[in-house]
Enzyme design. Sequence first.
Site, PDB file in Angstrom:
ATOM      1  N   GLU A 201      79.004  40.054  -2.274  1.00 23.13           N
ATOM      2  CA  GLU A 201      78.006  40.673  -1.391  1.00 23.13           C
ATOM      3  C   GLU A 201      77.924  42.182  -1.631  1.00 23.13           C
ATOM      4  O   GLU A 201      78.735  42.767  -2.345  1.00 23.13           O
ATOM      5  CB  GLU A 201      78.365  40.418   0.087  1.00 23.13           C
ATOM      6  CG  GLU A 201      77.429  39.458   0.816  1.00 23.13           C
ATOM      7  CD  GLU A 201      75.980  39.932   0.883  1.00 23.13           C
ATOM      8  OE1 GLU A 201      75.687  41.087   0.486  1.00 23.13           O
ATOM      9  OE2 GLU A 201      75.144  39.154   1.343  1.00 23.13           O
ATOM     10  N   ASP A 228      75.924  43.045  -6.907  1.00 22.32           N
ATOM     11  CA  ASP A 228      74.466  43.091  -6.936  1.00 22.32           C
ATOM     12  C   ASP A 228      74.045  41.932  -7.815  1.00 22.32           C
ATOM     13  O   ASP A 228      74.195  41.988  -9.038  1.00 22.32           O
ATOM     14  CB  ASP A 228      73.972  44.417  -7.503  1.00 22.32           C
ATOM     15  CG  ASP A 228      72.452  44.509  -7.532  1.00 22.32           C
ATOM     16  OD1 ASP A 228      71.779  43.459  -7.449  1.00 22.32           O
ATOM     17  OD2 ASP A 228      71.924  45.635  -7.654  1.00 22.32           O
ATOM     18  N   HIS A 247      64.965  32.017  -1.507  1.00 23.88           N
ATOM     19  CA  HIS A 247      63.645  32.015  -0.861  1.00 23.88           C
ATOM     20  C   HIS A 247      63.191  33.419  -0.486  1.00 23.88           C
ATOM     21  O   HIS A 247      62.016  33.628  -0.169  1.00 23.88           O
ATOM     22  CB  HIS A 247      63.641  31.081   0.350  1.00 23.88           C
ATOM     23  CG  HIS A 247      64.222  31.670   1.606  1.00 23.88           C
ATOM     24  ND1 HIS A 247      63.784  31.303   2.867  1.00 23.88           N
ATOM     25  CD2 HIS A 247      65.203  32.581   1.811  1.00 23.88           C
ATOM     26  CE1 HIS A 247      64.467  31.962   3.777  1.00 23.88           C
ATOM     27  NE2 HIS A 247      65.333  32.742   3.172  1.00 23.88           N
TER      28      HIS A 247
END
Length: 337
Positions: A201, A228, A247
């Site tokens: 993260e 990243d 998404h």
Amino acid sequence: MDGTAARHHATLMAVARGYQRSQALAVAAELGIADLLTEPRPVVDLAAATGTDAPALYRLLRALASIGVFHEDDEQRFSLTAMGRLLRRDHPWSIDPAVRMFCADYQWRAWGELGYSVRTGGNALVHTLGTDVWEHRRRDPAQGELFDAAMRTMATSYAPGVLAAHDFGKYAVVADIGGGTGAMLTAILAAHPHLHGILAEQPEVLPRAARQLAAAGVADRARLVECDFFDEVPTGADAYVMLRVLHDWPDDAAAQILRRVRAATAPTARLLVIDAVVGPPNEDPQTAFLDLMMLVSAGGRERTEPEWRDLLASAGFRVGTIVPAGPGRSVIEAVPD
């Protein structure tokens, strides 16, 4: 007007006024009403506790009671319903942060420019704020923390369905890529004591993740990695989990993320995409409107099964199984091709 037309008229009118319910719910969440209702309480007490106008607060709570969020008795006292308990901030599946996030000012402003997105295909939030949603949340740490809290409670509520849909017990190491504060990884590790995990993260999120993993007693089996995912993804996992990550991005950006995952993935490893699969025409309003939200706010999209297969193939993955894991979400298992 005949009976059928009257029903359709009422339905469309309710759709047109739908924002009124969401805003009423958001105000109740901001005031923390659910947390005050440990027992039935008169509205004057609630008004005193929240610094609000008692008659106006009564009208708000009466409206929400009419749709089942609260219950009003004959003495104008209010209590929580089973549905309303999900507004409590101490509930493990609390919807409170999601309500406050979806109804935040920047979201209202972006949705007000839905027509811009439809006319141009562009991101209404960027058009409105001059920056994307991720940078906006970085600039406003309170909104960033609210987003993390919403994702944490959503992941916690998703976890039972995901664990039932896929056997994580066959792995030794599971990596959660873009896993927020680690709610899904926490659930996976708690369910399988032999497992070790990797949480990849952004650095500003990892301290909150460390606290979550420690509170669940699984921190000793989890490694936190600054990541990243557009640049590099950690190696060494048997399964890579991506929960509601892809998404958020259009196809070109999602494919770039997947190529980084593919570069880290051993030939025998698995990729587990936990995301929505758009249903057939004229069905699945939950996912269809989530897709509209991606258009307006994040700039991403929801995908049909063929679109998922094409996207994953473009990054070197082949879809194996797609297993429903709860309303509006599935576990898409993919293997290196």
